[in-house]
Enzyme design. Structure first.
Site, PDB file in Angstrom:
ATOM      1  N   LYS A 134       0.848  -1.197   0.000  1.00 33.62           N
ATOM      2  CA  LYS A 134       0.000   0.000   0.000  1.00 33.62           C
ATOM      3  C   LYS A 134       0.883   1.246   0.000  1.00 33.62           C
ATOM      4  O   LYS A 134       1.682   1.450   0.907  1.00 33.62           O
ATOM      5  CB  LYS A 134      -0.921  -0.005   1.230  1.00 33.62           C
ATOM      6  N   ASP A 140      -2.545  10.196   3.950  1.00 34.42           N
ATOM      7  CA  ASP A 140      -3.948   9.819   4.100  1.00 34.42           C
ATOM      8  C   ASP A 140      -4.672  10.813   5.016  1.00 34.42           C
ATOM      9  O   ASP A 140      -4.594  10.719   6.238  1.00 34.42           O
ATOM     10  CB  ASP A 140      -4.038   8.398   4.673  1.00 34.42           C
ATOM     11  N   LYS A 149     -10.199  12.622   8.545  1.00 38.49           N
ATOM     12  CA  LYS A 149      -9.703  12.137   9.838  1.00 38.49           C
ATOM     13  C   LYS A 149      -9.673  13.278  10.845  1.00 38.49           C
ATOM     14  O   LYS A 149      -9.461  14.430  10.461  1.00 38.49           O
ATOM     15  CB  LYS A 149      -8.261  11.636   9.675  1.00 38.49           C
ATOM     16  N   ASP A 155       1.609   6.164   5.666  1.00 40.47           N
ATOM     17  CA  ASP A 155       0.631   5.258   5.064  1.00 40.47           C
ATOM     18  C   ASP A 155       1.153   4.581   3.787  1.00 40.47           C
ATOM     19  O   ASP A 155       0.423   3.872   3.103  1.00 40.47           O
ATOM     20  CB  ASP A 155      -0.671   6.025   4.792  1.00 40.47           C
ATOM     21  N   ASP A 187     -12.134   7.130   3.885  1.00 41.15           N
ATOM     22  CA  ASP A 187     -10.932   6.849   4.668  1.00 41.15           C
ATOM     23  C   ASP A 187     -10.558   5.362   4.596  1.00 41.15           C
ATOM     24  O   ASP A 187      -9.459   4.978   4.984  1.00 41.15           O
ATOM     25  CB  ASP A 187     -11.148   7.291   6.119  1.00 41.15           C
ATOM     26  N   GLU A 214      -9.519   3.754   2.167  1.00 40.21           N
ATOM     27  CA  GLU A 214      -9.002   3.896   0.801  1.00 40.21           C
ATOM     28  C   GLU A 214      -7.944   2.855   0.467  1.00 40.21           C
ATOM     29  O   GLU A 214      -7.753   2.507  -0.689  1.00 40.21           O
ATOM     30  CB  GLU A 214      -8.433   5.311   0.612  1.00 40.21           C
ATOM     31  N   ARG A 224      -7.796  -0.355   1.053  1.00 44.26           N
ATOM     32  CA  ARG A 224      -8.356  -1.580   0.461  1.00 44.26           C
ATOM     33  C   ARG A 224      -8.772  -1.350  -0.985  1.00 44.26           C
ATOM     34  O   ARG A 224      -8.793  -2.285  -1.779  1.00 44.26           O
ATOM     35  CB  ARG A 224      -9.524  -2.070   1.331  1.00 44.26           C
TER      36      ARG A 224
HETATM   37  N1  BES Z   1      -4.261   4.383   6.901  1.00 43.59           N
HETATM   38  C1  BES Z   1      -5.400   4.109   7.679  1.00 43.59           C
HETATM   39  C2  BES Z   1      -5.162   3.065   8.757  1.00 43.59           C
HETATM   40  C3  BES Z   1      -4.260   3.464   9.884  1.00 43.59           C
HETATM   41  C4  BES Z   1      -4.735   4.229  10.926  1.00 43.59           C
HETATM   42  C5  BES Z   1      -2.954   3.014   9.925  1.00 43.59           C
HETATM   43  C6  BES Z   1      -3.895   4.556  11.972  1.00 43.59           C
HETATM   44  C7  BES Z   1      -2.123   3.344  10.969  1.00 43.59           C
HETATM   45  C8  BES Z   1      -2.582   4.112  12.002  1.00 43.59           C
HETATM   46  C9  BES Z   1      -6.529   3.597   6.792  1.00 43.59           C
HETATM   47  O1  BES Z   1      -6.570   4.123   5.516  1.00 43.59           O
HETATM   48  C10 BES Z   1      -7.799   3.997   7.452  1.00 43.59           C
HETATM   49  O2  BES Z   1      -8.046   5.158   7.533  1.00 43.59           O
HETATM   50  N2  BES Z   1      -8.566   3.024   7.912  1.00 43.59           N
HETATM   51  C11 BES Z   1      -9.778   3.298   8.593  1.00 43.59           C
HETATM   52  C12 BES Z   1     -10.808   2.313   8.112  1.00 43.59           C
HETATM   53  C13 BES Z   1     -12.204   2.653   8.522  1.00 43.59           C
HETATM   54  C14 BES Z   1     -12.680   3.905   7.843  1.00 43.59           C
HETATM   55  C15 BES Z   1     -13.096   1.484   8.163  1.00 43.59           C
HETATM   56  C16 BES Z   1      -9.521   3.157  10.084  1.00 43.59           C
HETATM   57  O3  BES Z   1      -8.727   2.307  10.477  1.00 43.59           O
HETATM   58  O4  BES Z   1     -10.098   3.929  10.844  1.00 43.59           O
HETATM   59 ZN    ZN Z   2      -4.763   4.755   4.748  1.00 48.43          ZN
HETATM   60 MG    MG Z   3      -7.669   5.924   5.448  1.00 46.84          MG
END
Ligand code: BES
Ligand code: ZN
Ligand code: MG
Length: 494
Positions: free
Chosen positions: A259, A264, A271, A282, A341, A343, A345
């Site tokens: 990834k 992000d 966020k 990220d 968010d 994104e 996947r």
């Molecule tokens: N890049 C983030 C995941 C992440 C968060 C990695 C904190 C490391 C530290 C990912 O893109 C994300 O935002 N995931 C969301 C998914 C949710 C919207 C289903 C998350 O984990 O909140």
């Molecule tokens: Zn992310």
């Molecule tokens: Mg995200």
């Protein structure tokens, strides 16, 4: 850092510091070396209990009549607890202590160890020194605040011929440090173009490496609709990079997908401020794949591996992709984006589908900072992992044990897939908010077909707030050592 072996204590070079290893028995330190002439030096600290040989304990002494100005007493704890991972952390503690005094060269007395473990522990000792010898000081302007690194270490009592692994370990550590640099540096510097260029430059390392970079036009032509959707709000264009290492003529390569979200923000599903602070990391999965390909090329391993890196920024703006809209994936499945968010996947789905279509992979493994939920489940030191294939899972778990890059298997629990059903598209990109890491993995699984596949969620272990063992704070550089160990094991009988 240069590490060399030196047989004789008497004829050693004059370095800044002499490092003396100790075990702990009961509450007392017991020296782990034979030289008697040194005994008087540490008599008092041991008698007074100021130094007890506890694992990772460090204690400085001063001497006038030695080749070194300083002596570092180094605790290794109980001899029976001395695992390879403990050994790495002990040497990291030593390195940190040395660097705190701006020491750049050291003679280390190699500890007396049972023959059966001596070889492995010698290697771990070197790994610990190499992996901890890192600082991200590039953006510091004041010279005094920059950290000293160790530049020369002599292992006393070790023959040079026992250190043949060093060349490999140096390559691995340098590759891990490349990953850390990419993750630690500014998002405005480490753009999708910069990641692609870093990958392209790997071609110079080996004739077996070939790198193809898709720009935005090509990505549009390929119809990678999810990568394009995520990239819509960004000022920088997306890239999709294919790194092929042909170390064997196998027609079924291992495909690694990383990834590469260079930042992000969450997009329109923005966020909160504090959650964004670490989001330049990220692209840690992409960096891990680049680092792995670099190491493969330099180690010249007899394997066929393809690295795929979908890369973009997830930005917020008037062009951003929109919650509630449906976007078409490379695989042909449509996805209703319920949260911009989620994104990672999306871009991975296109890359995985591309891998399946073009390479008939023997195995496919993606590595991604996919969810925050994985650190809720496992804490920041352990990555989550998922696998559709038992042999693959076993090999990855073995690699984890050997390298100390911890991971824990989580279930691809099929009944939860129900949550990803959409009324207007083939899939939604999020579930009901619970089991977030599993939902991310289940979404990805829809794009891998029958290929034996594993997903490693490093949303936890790619970044540390504080230093730990041989990891400095911030980027850990996980992935490279795990992958290389795994790839080395392929073809070997298990
Ligand atoms: N890049 C983030 C995941 C992440 C968060 C990695 C904190 C490391 C530290 C990912 O893109 C994300 O935002 N995931 C969301 C998914 C949710 C919207 C289903 C998350 O984990 O909140
Ligand atoms: Zn992310
Ligand atoms: Mg995200």
């Amino acid at each position: 850092m240069k590490i060399v072996g030196w047989k004789s204590f008497q004829t050693r070079k004059s370095f800044d510091c002499l490092v003396l290893p100790f075990f702990q028995e009961g509450k007392k330190a017991i020296k782990a070396f034979s030289q008697k002439e040194l005994d008087a030096l540490f008599l008092e600290p041991l008698r007074l209990g100021d130094f007890s040989g506890k694992r990772e304990e460090t204690f400085f002494l001063y001497a006038n009549d030695l080749k070194e100005k300083r002596i570092l007493l180094l605790g290794m704890g109980s001899a029976s607890d001395l695992t390879q991972e403990n050994m790495r952390s002990i040497m990291a503690a030593a390195n940190l202590a040395l660097r705190s005094k701006k020491i750049s060269s050291a003679n280390v007395l190699f500890p007396a160890l049972p023959k059966s473990v001596s070889k492995d522990l010698m290697r771990s000792l070197c790994e610990g020194l190499l992996l901890s010898n890192y600082a991200f000081d590039k953006l510091k302007q004041e010279e005094e605040s920059k950290k000293t690194l160790l530049s020369e270490v002599t292992l006393i009592g070790v023959e040079q011929k026992d250190l043949l692994f060093l060349e490999q370990d140096q390559i691995l550590a340098d590759s891990v440090h490349l990953v850390r640099d990419l993750v630690n540096d500014n998002a405005d510097f480490v753009t999708p173009q910069m990641l692609a260029k870093t990958a392209k430059d790997l071609e110079k390392l080996s004739k077996k490496i070939k790198v193809t970079v898709f720009d935005k036009k090509r990505i549009e032509k390929e119809k990678m609709g999810l990568l394009l959707a995520v990239s819509k709000g960004a000022f920088v264009d997306p890239t999709f990079t294919v790194i092929e290492y042909a170390g064997s003529s196998s027609t079924n390569p291992v495909v690694l997908v990383g990834k590469g979200l260079t930042y992000d923000t969450g997009g329109l599903s923005l966020k909160p401020t504090t959650s964004m602070e670490t989001m330049k990391s990220d692209m840690a999965g992409a960096a891990a794949v680049i680092g792995t390909m670099r190491a493969l090329a330099l180690l010249d391993l007899p394997v066929h591996v393809v690295g795929l890196i979908p890369s973009t920024e997830n930005a917020i703006g008037s062009r951003s992709y929109k919650p509630g809209d449906v976007y078409m994936s490379y695989s042909g499945k449509s996805v209703e984006v319920m949260n911009t968010d989620a994104e990672g996947r999306l871009v991975l789905a296109d890359a995985l589908a591309y891998g399946v279509k073009h390479y008939k992979p023997s195995y496919m493994i993606d590595i991604a900072t996919l969810t925050g939920a994985v650190s809720i489940a496992l804490g920041e030191e352990i990555a989550g992992f998922f696998a559709t294939d038992e042999h693959l899972a076993k090999q990855i778990e073995k690699a984890s044990q050997a390298t100390g890059e911890l991971l824990w298997r989580l279930p691809l629990y099929a009944p939860y897939l129900e949550q990803l059903k959409s009324d207007i598209a083939d899939l939604k990109n999020i579930g009901n908010g619970k089991g977030g890491s599993i939902m991310g993995a289940l979404f990805l699984k829809e794009f891998v077909g029958k290929v034996p596949w594993a997903h490693i969620d490093i949303g936890s272990s790619s970044w540390l707030a504080k230093p730990k063992g041989y990891y400095t704070s911030h980027a850990t550089g996980v992935g490279v050592r795990l992958f290389i160990n795994f790839l080395e094991s392929l073809g070997k009988k298990s």
